[in-house]
Write an enzyme that holds these catalytic residues in place. Structure first.
Site, mmCIF file in Angstrom:
data_model
loop_
_atom_site.group_PDB
_atom_site.id
_atom_site.type_symbol
_atom_site.label_atom_id
_atom_site.label_comp_id
_atom_site.label_asym_id
_atom_site.label_seq_id
_atom_site.Cartn_x
_atom_site.Cartn_y
_atom_site.Cartn_z
ATOM 1 N N GLU A 185 0.841 -1.210 0.000
ATOM 2 C CA GLU A 185 0.000 0.000 0.000
ATOM 3 C C GLU A 185 0.874 1.257 0.000
ATOM 4 O OE1 GLU A 185 -2.764 -0.273 3.331
ATOM 5 O OE2 GLU A 185 -4.268 -0.969 1.917
ATOM 6 N N GLU A 265 -6.691 -7.857 -0.540
ATOM 7 C CA GLU A 265 -7.039 -7.907 0.879
ATOM 8 C C GLU A 265 -8.543 -7.684 1.009
ATOM 9 O OE1 GLU A 265 -4.755 -5.411 3.458
ATOM 10 O OE2 GLU A 265 -2.858 -5.898 2.472
HETATM 11 C C1 NDJ Z 1 -6.310 1.677 11.313
HETATM 12 C C2 NDJ Z 1 -5.455 1.807 10.063
HETATM 13 C C3 NDJ Z 1 -5.141 0.423 9.466
HETATM 14 C C4 NDJ Z 1 -4.235 0.511 8.260
HETATM 15 N N1 NDJ Z 1 -4.102 -0.863 7.692
HETATM 16 C C5 NDJ Z 1 -4.824 -1.335 6.693
HETATM 17 S S1 NDJ Z 1 -5.886 -0.471 5.944
HETATM 18 N N2 NDJ Z 1 -4.571 -2.597 6.210
HETATM 19 C C6 NDJ Z 1 -3.943 -2.779 4.908
HETATM 20 C C7 NDJ Z 1 -2.552 -3.352 5.129
HETATM 21 O O1 NDJ Z 1 -1.980 -3.693 3.869
HETATM 22 C C8 NDJ Z 1 -2.602 -4.596 5.987
HETATM 23 O O2 NDJ Z 1 -1.268 -5.000 6.255
HETATM 24 C C9 NDJ Z 1 -3.350 -4.335 7.296
HETATM 25 O O3 NDJ Z 1 -2.646 -3.379 8.063
HETATM 26 C C10 NDJ Z 1 -4.747 -3.810 6.976
HETATM 27 C C11 NDJ Z 1 -5.581 -3.609 8.226
HETATM 28 O O4 NDJ Z 1 -5.651 -4.832 8.916
#
Ligand code: NDJ
Length: 657
Positions: A185, A265
């Site tokens: 991301e 995801e």
């Molecule tokens: C509260 C903000 C969370 C940011 N993380 C997000 S959107 N996510 C996308 C990320 O790629 C994954 O590793 C996980 O961290 C997942 C949430 O479980």
């Protein structure tokens, strides 16, 4: 009935293992941009995958979880590689035991599961610093996840170790890795540094080969997709059940006009921070949206399918409006529970996938009431000779964990009162520099605590020259967003009344090392004080011994009326507990961790205050606060609980490991 299932699984595994051994020359995995799907050995392929993190599951349970994922109908798993899990100390690489990634890949291969590998180097994942090693922060002002020279040098050195190990595991080389993600991301990160991403692309192609299918994953917005994608890396998206599927995949199409639709995801649940209301996602909604995506021919990875546990100090944190630490359980309300038990969500998903018959047998629970009382060992101030073998570093002003070269856990900062304080006097951190919690004692008497973003002042009393002990806890480094340069310790000066506190003695604490060496139970010849009439407050160690009972199964430790702390069983750090804040109220204990023949040593560090009774409970299921009331789950205490069906499966699986 069970025999039928075992035969089915055995036959499938046998067949798959044969196909798994095809000569590598006959194997290929690529993208068909004409027909918009993956090609595996020249045939259209749609993956139905689930995320599982080997770093969150004890090695002895890897096969159990993988077989259950296969039996749920998956044909692939998605795996993060946390850099800091393998290189906690710069230049020292660990790929053994619980870090034996290749063994995990082999078990997946034996189980007939393909792998979508996500080696980062940054992975987010609610993992400490998003998987980046904290020693990177020793380079002042390093710009993480960018073309910063110090960062790129460390990343290149790491990938030069990891990726050559992964190359033989690529499907096209005879293994089971079908695709590899670059970064994670990246479009969500402020740097938006294309030179960094180009460098990673070069390294991945260099070490894995030009014909490896490399991809990126980004949140479902144009901004994120713009900064997170790069020519030569197939762009995929991630989204959960509340997103319009058509809009989401249309956005992917704007960046990848041709090629397979991929949701990397698909959130089956969500994470919890301490103090949150427990996050749940409706099982029927998950299975319905999954079915819609599969019907479109999309490739889907369910994040998480098996969440597991943030053992030790490995949990991450978020920092949006304030610092929020992630809880020890990474159950994630996932289809397989933290303890690997199938849930209604798994059955609903399996019904949608309809690939593998799964015959349920009623689980059996054995209720044996076991509670036992701990003994007080002593407060941290009195145990420094045991816990800080290297002794203190003297410094006029406080040093950070990173400056002290201790990156995780707890550090003790000691000084003296500069003057008599007969009246309560404010001790403040004017720059909010306590990262993350500081437990303050004067001459061993607990005064209270300071907490990042939350509690910046407490009152202190004492006499000039009294010893001030401040135990600082690293509650996990931020794993998402621009604040991942998350230094720990006392980052700025503390002010007591009008005085800046100076002339510190700073003690690195190796609690895990002391406990792994047998402390405090090895000292049990010493007489420990009888349970106190008035429970102690402040950071105090307690110990107990659970006599073996012939069998040991997964169980959950509940510290009823305890406040916040850390637990070790037989030398293993189970992680943090914080029932005073919730939502998690129990700690998962993997059954094989408990000895069936020897006494089980339990050590607890209670940071704020233990109940007078000093009792702990063993439960047969987790307990958490849901909607501000205890779960409906009956609180039963037992040390043995087993799902009969999976018990047979477990033994079957164990035989094949
Ligand atoms: C509260 C903000 C969370 C940011 N993380 C997000 S959107 N996510 C996308 C990320 O790629 C994954 O590793 C996980 O961290 C997942 C949430 O479980």
């Amino acid at each position: 009935m069970a025999a039928g299932v075992l035969l089915f699984v055995a036959v499938n595994l046998a067949c798959l293992s044969v196909s798994g051994n095809l000569a590598s020359g006959e194997r290929s995995f690529s993208i068909d941009y004409k027909n918009n799907y993956f090609l595996k050995d020249g045939k259209p392929f749609q993956y139905i995958s689930g995320s599982i993190h080997y770093s969150r599951i004890p090695r002895y349970y890897w096969k159990d979880r993988l077989v259950k994922m296969y039996m749920a109908g998956l044909n692939a798993i998605q795996v993060y590689v946390p850099w800091n899990f393998h290189e906690a100390v710069q230049g020292v690489h660990n790929f053994t035991g619980g870090q034996d990634l290749e063994h995990f890949l082999d078990l997946a291969n034996q189980t007939g599961l393909l792998v979508i590998l996500r080696p980062g180097p940054y992975i987010c994942a609610e993992w400490e610093m998003g998987g980046l090693p904290a020693w990177l922060l020793q380079k002042p002002n390093i710009i993480l996840r960018s073309a910063d020279a110090d960062y790129v040098e460390a990343v290149s050195n790491w990938l030069a170790v990891l990726l050559p190990k992964m190359k033989p595991w690529l499907y096209i080389n005879g293994g089971n890795i079908i695709t590899v993600q670059v970064e994670n991301e990246y479009g969500s990160y402020f740097a938006c540094d294309y030179n960094y991403m180009r460098h990673l692309r070069t390294l991945f192609h260099l070490f894995l080969g030009e014909d490896t299918v490399l991809f990126t994953t980004d949140g479902n917005t144009d901004k994120e997709m713009t900064c997170g994608t790069l020519e030569g890396l197939y762009a995929t998206v991630d989204f959960g059940t509340d997103t319009n599927i058509t809009k989401a995949f249309n956005r992917q199409r704007r960046f990848e006009p041709r090629g397979p639709l991929v949701n990397s995801e698909f959130y089956t649940g969500w994470l919890d921070h301490w103090g949150d209301q427990h996050a749940v996602v409706d099982a029927q909604k998950v299975s319905r949206v999954l079915g819609e995506m599969l019907a479109m021919g999309a490739n889907v990875n369910m994040y998480m399918f098996e969440g597991g546990t943030n053992f030790g100090y490995w949990n991450g944190a978020d920092h949006d409006t304030k610092f929020r630490s992630v809880v020890t359980s990474y159950d994630y309300d996932a289809p397989l529970s933290e303890a690997g038990d199938p849930t209604e969500k798994l059955l609903a998903i399996r019904d949608v996938i309809k690939q593998v018959p799964l015959i349920e047998l009623p689980p059996t629970k054995v209720d044996i009431l076991i509670t036992f009382t701990l003994f007080q060992v002593g407060n941290i101030s009195s145990l420094l000779n045991t816990l800080s073998t290297v002794g203190p570093v003297k410094s006029q002003y406080p040093l950070t964990f990173e400056e002290m070269k201790q990156f995780y856990g707890y550090m003790l900062y000691r000084t003296t009162l500069p003057r008599d304080l007969s009246e309560p006097t404010p001790l403040i951190s004017p720059l909010n520099g306590v990262h993350d919690r500081a437990y303050v004692s004067v001459n061993g008497v607990f005064q209270g605590l300071l907490e990042r973003d939350t509690m910046l002042v407490i009152n202190v009393t004492g006499q000039q020259g009294d010893t001030v002990d401040i135990l600082v806890e690293n509650m996990g480094r931020v794993n998402f967003g621009s604040k991942i340069n998350d230094y720990k310790g006392l980052l700025s000066n503390l002010i007591l009344g009008k005085d800046v506190l100076t002339d510190w003695k700073i003690y690195p604490l190796d609690i895990d090392g002391a406990i792994a060496g047998g402390w405090p139970h090895s000292d049990s010849q010493k007489s420990f004080p009888a349970p106190q009439k008035d429970p102690s407050v402040g950071p105090v160690f307690y110990m107990g011994t659970l006599q073996p009972n012939g069998l040991a199964w997964d169980t959950f430790l509940k510290l009823n009326e305890w406040t916040k702390g850390q637990v070790w069983i037989n030398g293993v750090n189970l992680g943090r507990y914080w029932p005073a804040r919730g939502p998690q109220l129990t700690l998962y204990i993997p059954g094989p961790l408990l000895s069936t023949t020897l006494p089980n040593n339990i050590t607890v560090l209670e940071l704020e205050g233990a109940p007078a009774h000093l009792r702990v409970l063993f439960m047969d299921r987790p307990q958490l606060i849901v909607e501000h009331s205890l779960t409906s789950v009956a609180e039963r205490t037992a040390i043995y609980s087993v799902s009969f069906f999976y018990c047979i499966l477990f033994f079957f699986v164990a035989d094949t490991v």
